[in-house]
Design a protein around this motif. Structure first.
Motif, PDB file in Angstrom:
ATOM      1  N   ALA A  37       0.874  -1.177   0.000  1.00  0.00           N
ATOM      2  CA  ALA A  37       0.000   0.000   0.000  1.00  0.00           C
ATOM      3  C   ALA A  37       0.905   1.218   0.000  1.00  0.00           C
ATOM      4  N   ARG A  38       0.404   2.365  -0.487  1.00  0.00           N
ATOM      5  CA  ARG A  38       1.296   3.533  -0.482  1.00  0.00           C
ATOM      6  C   ARG A  38       1.634   3.899   0.954  1.00  0.00           C
ATOM      7  N   ALA A  39       2.921   4.117   1.181  1.00  0.00           N
ATOM      8  CA  ALA A  39       3.433   4.234   2.547  1.00  0.00           C
ATOM      9  C   ALA A  39       3.060   5.558   3.193  1.00  0.00           C
ATOM     10  N   ASP A  40       2.735   6.576   2.361  1.00  0.00           N
ATOM     11  CA  ASP A  40       2.489   7.917   2.907  1.00  0.00           C
ATOM     12  C   ASP A  40       1.027   8.135   3.278  1.00  0.00           C
ATOM     13  N   TRP A  41       0.164   7.148   3.044  1.00  0.00           N
ATOM     14  CA  TRP A  41      -1.251   7.293   3.426  1.00  0.00           C
ATOM     15  C   TRP A  41      -1.563   6.292   4.528  1.00  0.00           C
ATOM     16  N   ASP A  42      -1.783   6.812   5.734  1.00  0.00           N
ATOM     17  CA  ASP A  42      -2.024   5.914   6.864  1.00  0.00           C
ATOM     18  C   ASP A  42      -3.278   5.055   6.667  1.00  0.00           C
ATOM     19  N   HIS A  43      -4.308   5.637   6.022  1.00  0.00           N
ATOM     20  CA  HIS A  43      -5.550   4.849   5.872  1.00  0.00           C
ATOM     21  C   HIS A  43      -5.372   3.730   4.854  1.00  0.00           C
ATOM     22  N   ALA A  44      -4.435   3.898   3.904  1.00  0.00           N
ATOM     23  CA  ALA A  44      -4.135   2.810   2.964  1.00  0.00           C
ATOM     24  C   ALA A  44      -3.361   1.706   3.685  1.00  0.00           C
ATOM     25  N   VAL A  45      -2.384   2.121   4.488  1.00  0.00           N
ATOM     26  CA  VAL A  45      -1.577   1.148   5.237  1.00  0.00           C
ATOM     27  C   VAL A  45      -2.442   0.384   6.245  1.00  0.00           C
ATOM     28  N   ALA A  46      -3.453   1.062   6.795  1.00  0.00           N
ATOM     29  CA  ALA A  46      -4.346   0.400   7.766  1.00  0.00           C
ATOM     30  C   ALA A  46      -5.007  -0.828   7.135  1.00  0.00           C
ATOM     31  N   ALA A 106       1.742   5.168  10.210  1.00  0.00           N
ATOM     32  CA  ALA A 106       1.099   3.851  10.356  1.00  0.00           C
ATOM     33  C   ALA A 106       2.058   2.742   9.937  1.00  0.00           C
ATOM     34  N   ALA A 107       2.778   2.936   8.825  1.00  0.00           N
ATOM     35  CA  ALA A 107       3.710   1.911   8.353  1.00  0.00           C
ATOM     36  C   ALA A 107       4.774   1.642   9.419  1.00  0.00           C
ATOM     37  N   ALA A 108       5.210   2.707  10.101  1.00  0.00           N
ATOM     38  CA  ALA A 108       6.255   2.566  11.119  1.00  0.00           C
ATOM     39  C   ALA A 108       5.672   2.184  12.477  1.00  0.00           C
ATOM     40  N   ALA A 109       4.369   1.944  12.523  1.00  0.00           N
ATOM     41  CA  ALA A 109       3.699   1.647  13.797  1.00  0.00           C
ATOM     42  C   ALA A 109       4.042   2.715  14.834  1.00  0.00           C
ATOM     43  N   ARG A 110       4.180   3.945  14.353  1.00  0.00           N
ATOM     44  CA  ARG A 110       4.437   5.135  15.183  1.00  0.00           C
ATOM     45  C   ARG A 110       5.767   5.094  15.926  1.00  0.00           C
ATOM     46  N   GLN A 111       6.653   4.199  15.526  1.00  0.00           N
ATOM     47  CA  GLN A 111       7.996   4.222  16.126  1.00  0.00           C
ATOM     48  C   GLN A 111       8.784   5.387  15.523  1.00  0.00           C
ATOM     49  N   SER A 112       9.908   5.706  16.150  1.00  0.00           N
ATOM     50  CA  SER A 112      10.718   6.822  15.651  1.00  0.00           C
ATOM     51  C   SER A 112      11.655   6.379  14.525  1.00  0.00           C
ATOM     52  N   THR A 113      11.593   5.098  14.187  1.00  0.00           N
ATOM     53  CA  THR A 113      12.449   4.571  13.115  1.00  0.00           C
ATOM     54  C   THR A 113      11.581   4.042  11.987  1.00  0.00           C
TER      55      THR A 113
END
Ligand code: TXA
Ligand code: MG
Length: 325
Positions: A37-46, A106-113
């Motif tokens: 899914a496109r990485a920059d759209w959180d709702h797509a990654v969801a 969302a892709a990073a699960a809100r981690q800082s990495t």
């Protein structure tokens, strides 16, 4: 219908158009198939988390076309990470880097990495290039299996895992066969979070730095903390002596499939007996497909000969250990 030929440019354009509007597409990489899914759209990654039934706190890998595509996701590339990128990309190595604020939460699960990988498979590269032309900076994609199961290495495996309505680009059987090595480059020292087929020695010489093992402070990699990569059948690891002994004692039930490297019974070998290649790259290439096929054939248990304690076998040994839990 939704399995599209990855060698057809029109199919790749169609798949990229799906990605661009926030839909999911499964695609081949040289390691395993990914669910993108496109990485920059959180709702797509969801949608990825939903379809895989993956817990939302497990970060995904973002696939990028080239070194220049790192910048939107991570502003700083430490020297060792740059060496890995320049020497091993495109290829089966994922880097964990410090993440820029405000992108791919969302892709990073809100981690800082964030985990970034540049795949070598021509269909993955064609899809990324087309998606970039539509304004997509990167494609978040975990392996295209349900959470906790074996990663798929063919388009048909993806369909079996995730259903017929998903669009799948078909790029044939994956040549590497197990997931990328993951190197954490976000801290003071490089750490190997997940072994792949590029062994430690090659990673260290490419990075120009030693690799430490993951420790308690390492970013979370779910594959490293729980049972993973499991077929339905129970997997057991045995030495060749244990296999030889069980064979001699007539103690291998018919419901057991055997996947052995150095011990083969005298003829006639039972139907469920498979020979593991003696080369670790070839063993990796077929590992998940063999486990899937033995599972499908109805084996209740799969007895696998332990791989050698050799750095070149680390990736295969890691996946087998997890499958056997
Ligand atoms: O070969 C591969 O890497 C395949 C193909 C599709 O590219 N992808 C893959 O993705 O194996 P997945 O989601 O099944 O495994 C990703 C692993 C997980 O163990 C995850 O926790 C770890 O990467 N990961 C991702 N981002 C991370 C981060 N920021 N910190 C630590 N671990 C991370
Ligand atoms: Mg996975």
């Amino acid at each position: 219908m939704p399995i599209l030929p990855g060698s057809d440019p029109a199919a790749v354009r169609e798949a990229a158009a799906h990605i661009a509007v926030g839909e999911l597409v499964a695609f081949p990489t040289e390691t395993v198939y990914g669910l993108g899914a496109r990485a920059d759209w959180d709702h797509a990654v969801a949608r990825i988390y939903e379809l895989k039934k993956r817990p939302a706190d497990h970060p995904l890998i973002v696939h990028v076309l080239d070194e220049a595509a790192i910048a939107p996701f991570s502003a700083e590339l430490p020297p060792a990470a740059r060496n890995l990128v320049r020497r091993l990309w495109p290829g089966p190595v994922t880097l964990i880097l410090r993440r820029n604020a405000g992108i791919a939460d969302a892709a990073a699960a809100r981690q800082s990495t964030i985990g970034l990988r540049c795949p070598a498979h021509p269909v993955a590269r064609a899809l990324l290039a087309q998606a970039v032309s539509l304004g997509v900076p990167g494609i978040a994609a975990p392996s295209a299996n349900r959470f906790g199961r074996i990663s798929p290495t063919t388009a048909a495996d993806v369909r079996d895992e995730l259903g017929e309505s998903l669009t799948v680009l078909d790029g044939g059987a994956c040549a590497v066969g197990i997931e990328s090595a993951i190197v954490d480059c976000s801290g003071a020292r490089l750490r190997l979070l997940r072994p792949g087929t590029i062994d430690r020695a090659r990673l260290e010489s490419a990075a120009g730095e030693a690799l430490a093992d993951a420790d308690g402070d390492a970013p979370r990699a779910p594959g490293t903390v729980e049972s993973h990569y499991a077929p339905r059948a129970r997997v057991r690891l045995l030495t060749s002596d244990e296999l030889r002994h069980a064979w001699a004692q007539n103690a291998i039930p018919r419901t057991v499939a055997v996947y052995a490297r150095t011990f083969a019974p005298a003829e006639p070998a039972p139907a469920q007996w498979r020979q593991m290649p003696s080369d670790p790259d070839l063993a990796a290439r077929e590992l998940f497909a063999v486990l899937r096929n033995l599972d499908r054939a109805g084996a209740e248990e799969i007895w696998v000969e332990r791989p050698p304690e050799d750095a070149r076998w680390e990736g295969v040994a890691d996946r087998l250990r997890r499958a056997a839990r």
